[in-house]
Design a protein around this motif. Structure first.
Motif, mmCIF file in Angstrom:
data_model
loop_
_atom_site.group_PDB
_atom_site.id
_atom_site.type_symbol
_atom_site.label_atom_id
_atom_site.label_comp_id
_atom_site.label_asym_id
_atom_site.label_seq_id
_atom_site.Cartn_x
_atom_site.Cartn_y
_atom_site.Cartn_z
ATOM 1 N N ARG A 110 0.728 -1.383 0.043
ATOM 2 C CA ARG A 110 -0.016 -0.199 -0.028
ATOM 3 C C ARG A 110 0.771 1.231 -0.012
ATOM 4 N NH1 ARG A 110 -5.335 0.137 1.439
ATOM 5 N NH2 ARG A 110 -4.935 -1.988 2.356
ATOM 6 N N ARG A 111 1.842 1.265 0.913
ATOM 7 C CA ARG A 111 2.789 2.449 0.869
ATOM 8 C C ARG A 111 3.462 2.483 -0.666
ATOM 9 N NH1 ARG A 111 7.494 0.573 3.560
ATOM 10 N NH2 ARG A 111 8.170 0.456 1.571
ATOM 11 N N VAL A 112 3.863 1.557 -1.217
ATOM 12 C CA VAL A 112 4.405 1.884 -2.653
ATOM 13 C C VAL A 112 3.542 2.386 -3.356
ATOM 14 C CG1 VAL A 112 5.650 0.801 -4.513
ATOM 15 C CG2 VAL A 112 6.096 -0.177 -2.075
ATOM 16 N N VAL A 113 2.214 1.766 -3.691
ATOM 17 C CA VAL A 113 1.269 2.351 -4.465
ATOM 18 C C VAL A 113 0.875 3.651 -4.032
ATOM 19 C CG1 VAL A 113 -1.288 1.935 -4.894
ATOM 20 C CG2 VAL A 113 0.386 -0.015 -4.829
ATOM 21 N N THR A 163 2.667 6.009 -2.575
ATOM 22 C CA THR A 163 3.869 6.953 -2.969
ATOM 23 C C THR A 163 3.981 7.197 -4.395
ATOM 24 O OG1 THR A 163 4.890 5.871 -1.292
ATOM 25 C CG2 THR A 163 6.113 7.459 -2.682
ATOM 26 N N ARG A 164 3.614 6.230 -5.306
ATOM 27 C CA ARG A 164 3.665 6.328 -7.114
ATOM 28 C C ARG A 164 2.489 7.024 -7.262
ATOM 29 N NH1 ARG A 164 6.604 1.705 -9.010
ATOM 30 N NH2 ARG A 164 8.220 1.451 -7.329
ATOM 31 N N ARG A 165 1.439 6.789 -6.537
ATOM 32 C CA ARG A 165 0.019 7.798 -7.042
ATOM 33 C C ARG A 165 0.353 9.037 -6.706
ATOM 34 N NH1 ARG A 165 -4.413 3.605 -5.356
ATOM 35 N NH2 ARG A 165 -4.541 2.381 -7.077
ATOM 36 N N ALA A 166 1.012 9.498 -5.463
ATOM 37 C CA ALA A 166 1.146 10.898 -5.409
ATOM 38 C C ALA A 166 2.170 11.589 -6.200
ATOM 39 C CB ALA A 166 1.598 10.713 -4.091
ATOM 40 N N ALA A 167 3.129 10.703 -6.856
ATOM 41 C CA ALA A 167 4.410 11.043 -7.490
ATOM 42 C C ALA A 167 3.919 11.498 -8.913
ATOM 43 C CB ALA A 167 5.320 10.339 -7.757
ATOM 44 N N ASP A 168 2.531 10.815 -9.324
ATOM 45 C CA ASP A 168 2.028 11.085 -10.656
ATOM 46 C C ASP A 168 1.376 12.400 -10.965
ATOM 47 O OD1 ASP A 168 3.030 8.588 -11.939
ATOM 48 O OD2 ASP A 168 1.283 7.488 -11.335
#
Ligand SMILES: [Fe+2]
Ligand SMILES: [Fe+2]
Length: 308
Positions: free
Chosen positions: A298-301, A303-308
């Motif tokens: 969940r943390r990875v997902v 973080t990636r969503r926030a970066a997009d």
């Protein structure tokens, strides 16, 4: 090679469970009521439901046809040097290949008697190949495994087996198939609601319940072997498991565009959340502390969503 009967391992216990649970017969189901229900689906609903069923029919055939090299690879491993009994696991997979053939048989019958076609091609939609994951990839996985068997290199064989289990049990079964069951549940429930009925496609639901029960064992066995392979070769987690999980997360969890669904009230986000949890369960079973990045999916997902 004798089975160590004094030491029956996870794979043997699951094999024993399968002898009791996995004896159902696709021929026992009567699909007449399902055939009548199917006529009540709109064209758009039919198209969407058939797309899932076509992916399952092809997928069950693909997993049936590509499992044999896993048994050959287990046979080529030095059993004494592995932290599990390869013979018991071979017995388990022999049962699994029979069950996968039976799942193919079920979908074949359903296509014939309810959908009145054997052709899945026109219903294969969604560009799954382009999204980086398809059960078609399992043929390449099987080839890689055969090459590793021929190389005679034990480390290469363990790595190839780890990748194969991750693709087959870790992604195709634990992620794609389980996500598919959740989608079936919603489509059927929403259709029944719309028709003011308790249930539609009742035999389909009951038969799929049997398939799911089989798949639960396949997934648990797969996770157990992935953990054992990580005990044998700890670097396999960072070298093999994480890159493959990364590919899946990028293409499927983050990359998949939201789908247009004809079923009123369909909740794709709910399925997304649950499939994320399935991936976390696989990571936890292997051992989250062995992972560098994917200890917390969940943390990875997020973080990636926030970066997009
Ligand atoms: Fe299956
Ligand atoms: Fe399976």
């Amino acid at each position: 090679m004798p089975i160590e009967y004094s030491n029956r391992e996870k794979s043997y216990q699951l094999y024993r469970k399968g002898k009791q649970e996995g004896t159902w017969d696709p021929d026992e189901f009567d699909f007449a009521a399902d055939r009548a229900d199917w006529k009540q689906f709109s064209d758009a609903e039919k198209q969407r439901f058939l797309a899932s069923c076509a992916a399952f029919y092809d997928g069950e055939e693909d997993v049936t046809r590509t499992l044999a090299p896993y048994m050959m690879a287990l046979d080529a491993l030095e059993n004494d040097e592995m932290p599990f009994d390869t013979v018991q696991e071979e017995i388990y997979l022999a049962q699994q290949v029979y069950e996968e053939a039976k799942h193919t048989d079920l979908f074949s019958r359903y296509f014939e008697e309810v959908f009145e076609t054997q052709d899945t091609e026109p219903h294969r939609v969604g560009g799954y190949q382009e999204q980086g994951y398809s059960t078609d990839d399992l043929y390449d996985t099987a080839d890689t495994l055969l090459a590793a068997i021929n190389s005679g290199d034990q480390r290469e064989l363990v790595y190839a087996l780890g990748e194969a289990y991750l693709n087959y049990m870790g992604i195709v079964e634990a992620q794609l198939a389980r996500g598919g069951y959740l989608s079936f549940d919603q489509m059927i429930e929403l259709k029944a609601e719309e028709m003011g009925r308790e249930v539609v496609l009742e035999s389909f639901q009951t038969a799929i319940g049997k398939v799911r029960q089989d798949e639960t064992r396949h997934i648990e066995n797969g996770r157990w072997i992935m953990r054992k392979l990580a005990e044998a070769e700890p670097d396999i987690v960072q070298d093999v498991y994480e890159p493959r999980i990364e590919e899946y997360v990028e293409n499927r969890l983050l990359g998949a565009p939201p789908e247009e669904m004809p079923f009123e009230g369909y909740d794709q986000r709910k399925i997304g959340k649950q499939t994320m949890q399935y991936l976390q369960d696989t990571v936890d079973y292997i051992g989250a502390d062995r992972f560098e990045e994917y200890d917390d999916v969940r943390r990875v997902v997020q973080t990636r969503r926030a970066a997009d």
